[in-house]
Design an enzyme around this catalytic site. Structure first.
Site, short mmCIF file in Angstrom:
data_model
loop_
_atom_site.label_atom_id
_atom_site.label_comp_id
_atom_site.label_asym_id
_atom_site.label_seq_id
_atom_site.Cartn_x
_atom_site.Cartn_y
_atom_site.Cartn_z
N ARG A 60 -2.15 14.51 -0.84
CA ARG A 60 -1.05 14.64 -1.81
C ARG A 60 -1.13 13.53 -2.86
NH1 ARG A 60 4.41 15.30 0.71
NH2 ARG A 60 4.77 16.24 -1.31
N HIS A 112 13.69 8.97 -0.31
CA HIS A 112 12.68 9.30 0.71
C HIS A 112 11.39 8.49 0.49
CE1 HIS A 112 14.73 13.46 1.55
NE2 HIS A 112 15.36 12.45 2.10
N CYS A 139 -4.71 -4.35 6.63
CA CYS A 139 -3.41 -4.63 6.02
C CYS A 139 -3.52 -5.89 5.16
CB CYS A 139 -2.38 -4.81 7.12
SG CYS A 139 -0.80 -5.32 6.48
N GLY A 179 17.13 21.25 -8.54
CA GLY A 179 15.90 21.65 -7.83
C GLY A 179 15.83 21.21 -6.39
N ASN A 205 19.37 25.01 -10.64
CA ASN A 205 18.32 25.44 -9.71
C ASN A 205 17.82 26.81 -10.12
OD1 ASN A 205 16.75 25.94 -7.33
ND2 ASN A 205 18.08 24.57 -6.19
N LEU A 206 16.62 27.13 -9.65
CA LEU A 206 16.05 28.46 -9.88
C LEU A 206 16.96 29.54 -9.32
CD1 LEU A 206 13.41 29.27 -11.20
CD2 LEU A 206 12.30 29.13 -8.95
#
Ligand code: OAD
Length: 236
Positions: A60, A112, A139, A179, A205-206
């Site tokens: 991602r 998040h 690290c 959204g 929103n859609l």
């Protein structure tokens, strides 16, 4: 159109980035279709198979950093609005992409967390990361491998910045959700917190996701976000 808002909280979800080429989660072809949530987005999944989780977020991150992904008109208009609006404005996103900041948004909280960050499991220090990383990565604070995880809030973990977000929700007079399907707590309950102080609540929103909002505007984010926020700047 009612009285002029003085303090606005906007919540965004995956739908605002869909037209930028980033998959949403719960559509028929959404991310959770091919990647079971309990495998790639829970602390238990990471414990069972860290390699799978690293690879999921590495993929991602690569996609987010590819040339084909860029902010769309909805991200850009929110940034423009923030700079022109004279009242208080807070943008809270559930998204882990960086498209809001690339569009110029400033007062922004990633509840998040962020795809372009990793966290040390020992020190909890957070580092920027623009490349793949995994179990073998050393690290930057402990200098050992095996201590780094994606800086992402997984299911069962507490979202970040909740005190600031709740304070802003309790004192805003307009709350706008863009959204997001409203499936994930606590973001799904933000409109109710905003209503405690009688804020007006609006969904862009859609499709209509529920009946709790005072107003629903349906359409593509790239079209309805500019027109809605433009009306806030000009119609009072
Ligand atoms: P969802 O995938 O659940 O919902 C996306 C919403 O965007 C849906 O209601 C779509 O109808 C809408 N949508 C899609 N394309 C759109 C467009 N072009 N314009 C406007 N709306 C559009 O994504 P979220 O609600 O963001 O959390 O999901 C919330 C959280 O669930 C995510 O942050 C993630 C996920 O599990 C974690 O990973 C912790």
């Amino acid at each position: 159109m009612g009285s002029k808002p003085e303090s606005i909280v906007v919540l965004t979800g995956a739908g605002i980035s869909a037209e930028s080429g980033i998959q949403t989660f719960r559509a028929a072809d959404g991310l959770w279709e091919n990647h079971p949530v309990d495998e790639v987005a829970t602390p238990e999944g990471f414990e069972r198979n860290p390699q799978l989780v690293y690879e999921f977020y590495n993929q991602r991150r690569r996609k987010l950093l590819s040339d084909e992904i860029r902010p769309n008109a909805a991200h850009s208009y929110l940034a423009k609005f923030e700079h022109e609006f004279e009242g208080e404005f807070l943008l809270v996103t559930q998204n882990i992409d960086n498209l809001h900041e690339r569009a110029g948004s400033e007062n922004l909280l990633h509840m998040h967390c962020e795809l372009l960050k990793m966290r040390c499991l020992n020190s909890q220090l957070v580092f920027d990361i623009n490349e793949d990383f995994g179990f073998d990565t050393h690290c930057r604070c402990c200098r050992s491998p095996g201590n780094l995880r994606p800086h992402i809030v997984w299911f069962g973990e507490m979202p970040f910045h909740m005190n600031k977000i709740n304070q802003a929700l309790e004192s805003c007079d307009l709350f706008v959700a863009i959204g997001t399907s409203g499936n994930v707590y606590p973001a799904s309950g933000f409109y109710q917190t905003a209503k405690i102080r009688r804020a007006r609540t609006v969904e862009l929103n859609l499709e209509r996701t529920g009946s709790g909002f005072d107003e629903h505007i349906t359409g593509k984010a790239s079209e309805i976000v500019p027109s809605y926020f433009d009306s806030l700047l000009t119609n009072y």
